[in-house]
Design an enzyme around this catalytic site. Structure first.
Site, PDB file in Angstrom:
ATOM      1  CG  ASP A  21      -2.063   0.945   1.152  1.00 26.37           C
ATOM      2  OD1 ASP A  21      -2.275   1.520   0.059  1.00 26.37           O
ATOM      3  OD2 ASP A  21      -2.757   1.140   2.166  1.00 26.37           O
ATOM      4  N   GLY A  24       0.142   5.435  -4.411  1.00 25.30           N
ATOM      5  CA  GLY A  24      -0.443   6.733  -4.781  1.00 25.30           C
ATOM      6  C   GLY A  24       0.170   7.869  -3.974  1.00 25.30           C
ATOM      7  NE  ARG A  25      -1.355   6.610   1.205  1.00 28.87           N
ATOM      8  CZ  ARG A  25      -1.426   5.661   2.124  1.00 28.87           C
ATOM      9  NH1 ARG A  25      -1.173   5.943   3.383  1.00 28.87           N
ATOM     10  NH2 ARG A  25      -1.768   4.437   1.791  1.00 28.87           N
ATOM     11  CD1 TRP A  26       7.508   6.399  -2.565  1.00 30.24           C
ATOM     12  CD2 TRP A  26       7.105   6.883  -4.710  1.00 30.24           C
ATOM     13  NE1 TRP A  26       8.726   6.469  -3.221  1.00 30.24           N
ATOM     14  CE2 TRP A  26       8.497   6.771  -4.530  1.00 30.24           C
ATOM     15  CE3 TRP A  26       6.611   7.179  -5.981  1.00 30.24           C
ATOM     16  CZ2 TRP A  26       9.413   6.942  -5.572  1.00 30.24           C
ATOM     17  CZ3 TRP A  26       7.517   7.354  -7.016  1.00 30.24           C
ATOM     18  CH2 TRP A  26       8.893   7.234  -6.814  1.00 30.24           C
ATOM     19  CG  ASN A  69      -7.530  -2.404  -6.013  1.00 31.84           C
ATOM     20  OD1 ASN A  69      -6.563  -3.144  -5.836  1.00 31.84           O
ATOM     21  ND2 ASN A  69      -7.824  -1.430  -5.155  1.00 31.84           N
ATOM     22  CD1 TRP A  70     -12.606  -5.817  -9.820  1.00 27.68           C
ATOM     23  CD2 TRP A  70     -11.948  -5.151 -11.854  1.00 27.68           C
ATOM     24  NE1 TRP A  70     -11.955  -6.868 -10.425  1.00 27.68           N
ATOM     25  CE2 TRP A  70     -11.546  -6.499 -11.670  1.00 27.68           C
ATOM     26  CE3 TRP A  70     -11.635  -4.530 -13.074  1.00 27.68           C
ATOM     27  CZ2 TRP A  70     -10.858  -7.221 -12.640  1.00 27.68           C
ATOM     28  CZ3 TRP A  70     -10.945  -5.260 -14.039  1.00 27.68           C
ATOM     29  CH2 TRP A  70     -10.565  -6.582 -13.823  1.00 27.68           C
ATOM     30  NE  ARG A  72      -7.403   1.787  -6.076  1.00 27.34           N
ATOM     31  CZ  ARG A  72      -6.263   1.985  -5.452  1.00 27.34           C
ATOM     32  NH1 ARG A  72      -5.209   2.403  -6.119  1.00 27.34           N
ATOM     33  NH2 ARG A  72      -6.147   1.764  -4.160  1.00 27.34           N
ATOM     34  CD  GLU A 208       2.174 -12.805  15.980  1.00 31.13           C
ATOM     35  OE1 GLU A 208       2.117 -11.597  16.260  1.00 31.13           O
ATOM     36  OE2 GLU A 208       1.720 -13.701  16.714  1.00 31.13           O
TER      37      GLU A 208
HETATM   38  C1  FPP Z   1      -1.935   0.314  -3.270  1.00 34.96           C
HETATM   39  O1  FPP Z   1      -1.457   1.611  -3.413  1.00 34.96           O
HETATM   40  C2  FPP Z   1      -1.429  -0.517  -4.328  1.00 34.96           C
HETATM   41  C3  FPP Z   1      -2.208  -1.106  -5.280  1.00 34.96           C
HETATM   42  C4  FPP Z   1      -3.666  -0.980  -5.351  1.00 34.96           C
HETATM   43  C5  FPP Z   1      -1.643  -1.912  -6.323  1.00 34.96           C
HETATM   44  C6  FPP Z   1      -0.368  -2.591  -6.016  1.00 34.96           C
HETATM   45  C7  FPP Z   1       0.402  -2.649  -7.251  1.00 34.96           C
HETATM   46  C8  FPP Z   1       1.735  -2.701  -7.340  1.00 34.96           C
HETATM   47  C9  FPP Z   1       2.613  -2.830  -6.184  1.00 34.96           C
HETATM   48  C10 FPP Z   1       2.413  -2.651  -8.637  1.00 34.96           C
HETATM   49  C11 FPP Z   1       2.606  -4.011  -9.220  1.00 34.96           C
HETATM   50  C12 FPP Z   1       1.354  -4.451  -9.776  1.00 34.96           C
HETATM   51  C13 FPP Z   1       1.074  -5.628 -10.354  1.00 34.96           C
HETATM   52  C14 FPP Z   1      -0.285  -5.791 -10.808  1.00 34.96           C
HETATM   53  C15 FPP Z   1       2.014  -6.754 -10.549  1.00 34.96           C
HETATM   54  P1  FPP Z   1      -2.511   2.790  -3.524  1.00 34.96           P
HETATM   55  O2  FPP Z   1      -2.622   3.137  -4.968  1.00 34.96           O
HETATM   56  O3  FPP Z   1      -3.797   2.414  -2.880  1.00 34.96           O
HETATM   57  O4  FPP Z   1      -1.774   3.890  -2.726  1.00 34.96           O
HETATM   58  P2  FPP Z   1      -2.455   5.064  -1.888  1.00 34.96           P
HETATM   59  O5  FPP Z   1      -3.240   4.401  -0.781  1.00 34.96           O
HETATM   60  O6  FPP Z   1      -1.281   5.835  -1.385  1.00 34.96           O
HETATM   61  O7  FPP Z   1      -3.314   5.847  -2.833  1.00 34.96           O
END
Ligand code: FPP
Length: 252
Positions: A21, A24-26, A69-70, A72, A208
């Site tokens: 997770d 997006g924030r990164w 996630n769909w 989004r 854990e």
């Molecule tokens: C959460 O970050 C991350 C995801 C919903 C997707 C995870 C995907 C990857 C690590 C890339 C590799 C992907 C695949 C399909 C192999 P967020 O977007 O929810 O972050 P945020 O909470 O900061 O907005």
């Protein structure tokens, strides 16, 4: 050895599952588009697989795309679908050479036929590898997984193939996507969020949990080692007074 750690139990958990997770924030913190966060997230995923193998983790499960996630924006969804495709196409050869077995968990019926063929090809090619197992949770949600398992059992019961009285934990677990995969000893969630988000609800019954503020694209070897060290300081009880060796394979 720390106070809570028992002699004979390896500090390295056999199965680690990660809720990746914070992509997006990164990106947002750097004024970059969210997609760049996901792209860097894929780099972190590759690093995590290498680090898991180096550190002696035998099974690594990564939550890559949830059933939620769909919802989004369509552009982000198609970007994530493309990332999975790119990952399998580009990395399969290297994973196979490194002895990594690839498993995909999650509903397959919603995937486009070409993506479904691709992930099934990756599973078939790597099925006999034994160095480690990479489980990619894609279009995965625990509730969906349990509903699919319940539906199968109900159909079998209605057709007389199974006696409802014979349905126990083992029978249900055998219908989950994770059949033959031992339960995770450790679940890590990055980015400071402290939710389970519909991930491995059945399988993580005795896991854990380690929550780290590190955003997923920054989850490097040091962050992985920190999470494993935190796990090593925990005393696992499984609801009893001691740690049974026959629960959650690999835990004892
Ligand atoms: C959460 O970050 C991350 C995801 C919903 C997707 C995870 C995907 C990857 C690590 C890339 C590799 C992907 C695949 C399909 C192999 P967020 O977007 O929810 O972050 P945020 O909470 O900061 O907005």
């Amino acid at each position: 050895m720390s106070a809570g750690q028992r002699p004979g139990r390896p500090v390295i958990p056999g199965h680690v599952a990660i809720i990746m997770d914070g992509n997006g924030r990164w990106a947002q913190m750097r004024g970059l588009p969210r997609q760049e966060g996901h792209r860097r997230g894929l780099e972190a995923l590759r690093c995590a697989v290498r680090n898991a193998g180096d550190l002696g983790v035998r099974i690594l499960t990564l939550y890559s795309f949830s059933t939620e996630n769909w919802r989004r924006p369509a552009t982000e969804v198609s970007f994530l679908l493309g990332l999975l495709k790119r990952f399998v196409e580009k990395d399969l050869g290297e994973l196979h050479s490194a002895g990594v077995r690839v498993r995909i968990i999650g509903g397959r019926d919603d995937l486009a036929p070409d993506l479904r063929r691709l992930v099934e090809h990756a599973e078939a090619v790597t099925r006999d590898n034994t160095h480690m197992t990479l489980v990619v949770a894609f279009n995965y949600g625990s509730r969906d997984e349990i509903v699919r398992a319940a539906r199968q059992l109900a159909a079998d019961a209605a057709a007389g193939r199974i006696d409802p009285a014979a349905i126990d934990e083992g029978v249900l677990a055998a219908r989950l996507d994770t059949v033959d995969i031992p339960d995770p000893e450790l679940v890590i969630r990055t980015s400071g969020e402290t939710r389970v988000s519909n991930f491995l609800l059945w399988q993580a019954a005795y896991s854990e949990f380690v929550f780290t503020p590190v955003l997923w694209p920054d989850f490097d070897r040091a962050a992985f080692e920190d999470a494993l060290a935190e796990y090593g300081r925990r005393e696992r009880r499984f609801g009893g007074l001691s740690e049974p060796s026959d629960r959650a394979a690999g835990a004892a």
